[in-house]
Scaffold this motif. Structure first.
Motif, PDB file in Angstrom:
ATOM      1  N   UNK A 532       0.857  -1.203   0.000  1.00 49.77           N
ATOM      2  CA  UNK A 532       0.000   0.000   0.000  1.00 49.77           C
ATOM      3  C   UNK A 532       0.885   1.242   0.000  1.00 49.77           C
ATOM      4  N   UNK A 533       1.923   1.224   0.824  1.00 44.42           N
ATOM      5  CA  UNK A 533       2.816   2.385   0.924  1.00 44.42           C
ATOM      6  C   UNK A 533       3.455   2.670  -0.438  1.00 44.42           C
ATOM      7  N   UNK A 534       3.959   1.603  -1.079  1.00 47.20           N
ATOM      8  CA  UNK A 534       4.596   1.789  -2.393  1.00 47.20           C
ATOM      9  C   UNK A 534       3.600   2.340  -3.420  1.00 47.20           C
ATOM     10  N   UNK A 535       2.377   1.803  -3.361  1.00 47.40           N
ATOM     11  CA  UNK A 535       1.361   2.239  -4.312  1.00 47.40           C
ATOM     12  C   UNK A 535       1.008   3.713  -4.076  1.00 47.40           C
ATOM     13  N   UNK A 536       0.956   4.094  -2.806  1.00 47.93           N
ATOM     14  CA  UNK A 536       0.624   5.491  -2.487  1.00 47.93           C
ATOM     15  C   UNK A 536       1.710   6.429  -3.003  1.00 47.93           C
ATOM     16  N   UNK A 537       2.972   6.018  -2.847  1.00 49.81           N
ATOM     17  CA  UNK A 537       4.061   6.843  -3.380  1.00 49.81           C
ATOM     18  C   UNK A 537       3.892   7.051  -4.883  1.00 49.81           C
ATOM     19  N   UNK A 538       3.537   5.953  -5.563  1.00 47.74           N
ATOM     20  CA  UNK A 538       3.347   6.052  -7.024  1.00 47.74           C
ATOM     21  C   UNK A 538       2.155   6.957  -7.345  1.00 47.74           C
ATOM     22  N   UNK A 542       1.803  10.290  -9.541  1.00 53.92           N
ATOM     23  CA  UNK A 542       0.921  10.317 -10.702  1.00 53.92           C
ATOM     24  C   UNK A 542      -0.042  11.518 -10.637  1.00 53.92           C
ATOM     25  N   UNK A 543      -0.581  11.761  -9.432  1.00 50.20           N
ATOM     26  CA  UNK A 543      -1.509  12.889  -9.282  1.00 50.20           C
ATOM     27  C   UNK A 543      -0.803  14.199  -9.619  1.00 50.20           C
ATOM     28  N   UNK A 544       0.430  14.294  -9.154  1.00 49.96           N
ATOM     29  CA  UNK A 544       1.195  15.523  -9.421  1.00 49.96           C
ATOM     30  C   UNK A 544       1.406  15.689 -10.924  1.00 49.96           C
ATOM     31  N   UNK A 545       1.666  14.548 -11.573  1.00 50.61           N
ATOM     32  CA  UNK A 545       1.880  14.587 -13.034  1.00 50.61           C
ATOM     33  C   UNK A 545       0.624  15.066 -13.767  1.00 50.61           C
ATOM     34  N   UNK A 546      -0.527  14.681 -13.216  1.00 52.47           N
ATOM     35  CA  UNK A 546      -1.799  15.093 -13.832  1.00 52.47           C
ATOM     36  C   UNK A 546      -2.180  16.534 -13.467  1.00 52.47           C
ATOM     37  N   UNK A 547      -1.386  17.167 -12.622  1.00 53.13           N
ATOM     38  CA  UNK A 547      -1.711  18.521 -12.177  1.00 53.13           C
ATOM     39  C   UNK A 547      -2.763  18.544 -11.077  1.00 53.13           C
ATOM     40  N   UNK A 548      -2.895  17.418 -10.374  1.00 51.58           N
ATOM     41  CA  UNK A 548      -3.847  17.333  -9.256  1.00 51.58           C
ATOM     42  C   UNK A 548      -3.046  17.436  -7.960  1.00 51.58           C
ATOM     43  N   UNK A 549      -3.558  18.227  -7.034  1.00 51.72           N
ATOM     44  CA  UNK A 549      -2.845  18.388  -5.759  1.00 51.72           C
ATOM     45  C   UNK A 549      -2.730  17.037  -5.052  1.00 51.72           C
TER      46      UNK A 549
ATOM     47  N   UNK B  37       5.226  11.137   2.038  1.00 48.39           N
ATOM     48  CA  UNK B  37       5.641  10.716   0.701  1.00 48.39           C
ATOM     49  C   UNK B  37       7.165  10.702   0.597  1.00 48.39           C
ATOM     50  N   UNK B  38       7.653   9.636  -0.019  1.00 48.30           N
ATOM     51  CA  UNK B  38       9.104   9.536  -0.206  1.00 48.30           C
ATOM     52  C   UNK B  38       9.485  10.348  -1.429  1.00 48.30           C
ATOM     53  N   UNK B  39      10.453  11.243  -1.283  1.00 43.63           N
ATOM     54  CA  UNK B  39      10.792  12.124  -2.401  1.00 43.63           C
ATOM     55  C   UNK B  39      12.075  11.737  -3.124  1.00 43.63           C
ATOM     56  N   UNK B  40      12.980  11.092  -2.407  1.00 45.44           N
ATOM     57  CA  UNK B  40      14.324  10.931  -2.969  1.00 45.44           C
ATOM     58  C   UNK B  40      14.368  10.054  -4.212  1.00 45.44           C
ATOM     59  N   UNK B  41      13.369   9.225  -4.402  1.00 46.14           N
ATOM     60  CA  UNK B  41      13.373   8.335  -5.569  1.00 46.14           C
ATOM     61  C   UNK B  41      13.166   9.100  -6.867  1.00 46.14           C
ATOM     62  N   UNK B  42      12.680  10.328  -6.729  1.00 42.86           N
ATOM     63  CA  UNK B  42      12.349  11.105  -7.930  1.00 42.86           C
ATOM     64  C   UNK B  42      13.605  11.531  -8.692  1.00 42.86           C
TER      65      UNK B  42
END
Lengths: 612, 42
Positions: A532-538, A542-549, B37-42
């Motif tokens: 879940x943690x890994x998915x949330x990071x992704x 992704x939201x940021x990429x879409x321009x969503x806060x 959120x983990x940032x360093x991977x970016x």
């Protein structure tokens, strides 16, 4: 131990190590390496003639290094089988053969220097793990002088010094001059209950072990003066408080405070301990002949390897985690595996025996029944969609999914091993795994229903069944007030919340989405919430990429006991929701709607899923 | 090795050792939220 060795239906495999475990409840297959002992155990009579001629002298680990053993030795007097073995790492007799004195001395010809390890495959229905613990090494705690001062010993070393079968035959002497100590100090909580140095947990047994030691000393040496330095004495349990009272009545001094400094008189070897007595609020000095460090217990260093073999989950302190602390205290999260003793947490002999009895009973219930009733929430593969990528097999906490990556003929799910967390279904990009009773279609239908009217006023919260949803229940029965704008969607595990569910909620107009589950190391499905943690990071990326806060997506770990925290999180979410503007929601809907085609290229349409 | 994290509730950024982070809950030192959120991977 002798009874176990003699039991006709127990095969005791000593010097053996489990190397591989496969299968599932009722059908485990374990590969065990039985290491060569270089002595035929059945023929050895423990006459000791081999050890008499052995030229290699080593510290005896069982006696904590206070006496020596040979390279051919018996680990301890009561060892089962009652046979010698050869420590080949130190023996001079092998590769090349330089010494065969033991072979020549053995009248029964039971030494074979060419003996080899055996690999044994065992088919078993259940597994009980009882690999014990180790003691904390106090070397990093410099102020106690464990490595520099000879008369500072650990409680385990002290145990050997005072034991009738110990190196001194039970006569208490101090290491520096073998003189009987008259003034003995004990320091409690060495390596325990410390966030920065040692371990944060209480080791459970040290207080009563010290009380027992003080009574033993007083029994054999009534004139000895004993000082116990402590912060709290934990004498819970049957008869323990009485024991502590007896110790105090026998004249043992209990001083509340930890020593900050131990110094040695180089001429006499005596110790001076400086301590802040928090009862009298004074700095006091104590002259002692010997100091005992009541060291804490730590998990067995090999436990990490074993945990990975058996899919066991470890808590943050390194011990294994039970399936449920109250209802299944000896069950591992993987069905068919049980544990007993200090592998689960530090405990004394009585508790270990109780737990061992419980584990044996739990295992025998399964074995005598011969079949199990499994719950219906299972992962079912759809081989028409599966492209054999193997991601589901990689993320399954139970190892219930197998795949032949070369044959590419789809995945296989062992229903008996699948616990139904749904992590595999969430990670599958091809909708090739259907979670029965928690299908994608069912969950998406709930999202749509929750956001059907005035979605901008709603917060969608995905809650795991075991912790967060139960935390919500507790908040309810405790009559805690929280905003009524949140719509809860129950899933078995936060690992079931796929990227698609979150994006669907946003696309349907949800201003804020929460994913909530069990705390890390408390997951009901071993470690599914780490995915879940890994998915949330992704997802945040992704939201940021879409321009969503990305702040509109929240993650919180809420346990079933945290009703108050649940209510607090709901209030925070409402605050977040109130700050999301209609323009933001509209932008999100538009972006995700435009992107949906790309997202669903490989996904099965919802109508088709419902039909399935 | 240290990784950088950002709290998705209060915006606080901090660094933490990867091992420590993996062993327990990610918790924002400022607001105690788990939305970190983990940032360093970016």
């Amino acid at each position: 131990m002798t009874d176990v060795g003699r039991h006709p239906r127990i095969e005791l495999m000593t010097l053996s190590e489990v190397e591989k475990v496969s299968g599932y409840i009722g059908n485990f297959r374990a590969q065990v390496r039985q290491k060569a002992r270089y002595v035929f155990a059945k023929d050895c009579t423990s006459c000791d003639k081999c050890a008499e001629v052995c030229p290699v002298v080593l510290p005896d680990e069982y006696q904590q290094g206070f006496s020596s053993r040979k390279a051919v030795y018996k680990p301890y007097p009561q060892a089962v089988p009652s046979s010698y073995l050869i420590d080949m790492e130190h023996c001079l007799g092998n590769n090349p053969v330089a010494c065969t004195k033991c072979v020549d001395a053995c009248e029964k010809d039971c030494i074979d220097l060419n003996m080899e390890d055996k690999l044994i495959s065992l088919d078993v229905g259940t597994i009980i793990v009882a690999t014990g613990m180790e003691i904390y090494d106090p070397t990093p705690l410099d102020e106690y002088g464990y490595t520099s001062l000879e008369n500072v010993v650990t409680s385990m070393e002290f145990e050997r010094l005072i034991c009738g079968s110990g190196p001194t035959g039970g006569h208490l002497v101090r290491p520096s001059d073998r003189r009987s100590p008259k003034r003995i100090g004990f320091i409690q909580c060495v390596g325990s209950r410390s966030e920065n140095r040692g371990n944060p947990y209480c080791s459970n047994v040290c207080c009563m072990n010290t009380v027992k030691d003080t009574l033993l000393i007083k029994e054999h040496y009534p004139d000895a003066e004993i000082f116990v330095f402590y912060t709290d004495l934990r004498a819970f349990g049957k008869g323990f408080e009485d024991m502590l009272k007896r110790s105090k009545l026998a004249g043992v001094h209990y001083i509340r405070g930890f020593p900050g400094e131990v110094k040695q008189d180089s001429a006499t070897g005596n110790l001076r301990v400086r301590v802040e007595n928090t009862s009298s609020a004074r700095i006091e000095d104590y002259d002692l002949d010997m100091l005992v460090l009541a060291v804490g217990l730590i998990p067995n260093p090999d436990l990490k390897k074993l945990a990975s073999l058996l899919n066991l989950s470890q808590t943050s302190d390194g011990f294994v985690m039970e399936s449920h602390p109250k209802l299944k205290p000896v069950d591992a999260p993987t069905p068919g595996i049980f544990f007993a003793g200090c592998i689960e947490s530090p405990k004394d002999v009585k508790d270990s025996v109780t737990q061992a009895g419980a584990a044996a009973a739990r295992a025998s219930i399964l074995l005598s029944a011969g079949s199990i009733t499994s719950q219906a929430i299972k992962a079912v593969p759809d081989l028409t969609k599966c492209n054999s990528c193997g991601i589901c097999a990689r993320v399954c906490p139970y190892g219930a999914i197998s795949i032949d990556l070369k044959a590419k003929n789809g995945v296989q799910v062992v229903a008996a091993a699948c616990a139904g967390c749904g992590t595999c279904a969430s990670e599958c990009r091809f909708a090739a795994i259907i979670m029965e009773h928690f299908t994608d279609a069912q969950i998406k239908a709930q999202i749509r229903a929750a956001l059907e009217e005035k979605p901008e006023e709603k917060v969608v919260a995905f809650l795991c069944n075991w912790c967060s949803y139960a935390g919500g229940d507790l908040a309810g029965v405790s009559r805690l007030r929280y905003p009524a704008t949140t719509r809860f969607i129950r899933v078995m595990c936060s690992g079931r919340v796929s990227e698609d569910f979150v994006l669907t909620a946003f696309e349907q107009g949800a201003p804020v989405v929460l994913v909530s589950g069990c705390h890390i190391n408390d997951c009901h499905y071993i470690d599914a919430n780490r995915w879940t943690v890994r998915r949330m990071d992704k997802l945040w990326d992704k939201l940021e990429k879409f321009g969503i806060r990305p702040e509109r997506l929240q993650l919180e770990w809420i346990s079933s006991a945290e009703g108050g925290r649940f209510a607090e999180v709901m209030r925070v979410l409402e605050d977040l929701r109130s700050r999301v503007t209609p323009a933001e929601i509209e932008h999100t809907r538009r972006v995700l709607s435009e992107n949906r085609a790309a997202r669903e290229t490989a996904m099965v349409p919802i109508e088709e899923q419902l039909a399935r | 090795m240290e990784d950088q994290f950002r709290c998705m509730r209060c915006g606080f950024e901090y660094k933490m050792e990867s091992e420590k982070e993996a062993a327990r809950d990610r918790v924002c030192p400022k607001c105690q939220s788990n939305s970190v959120r983990k940032l360093s991977a970016k």
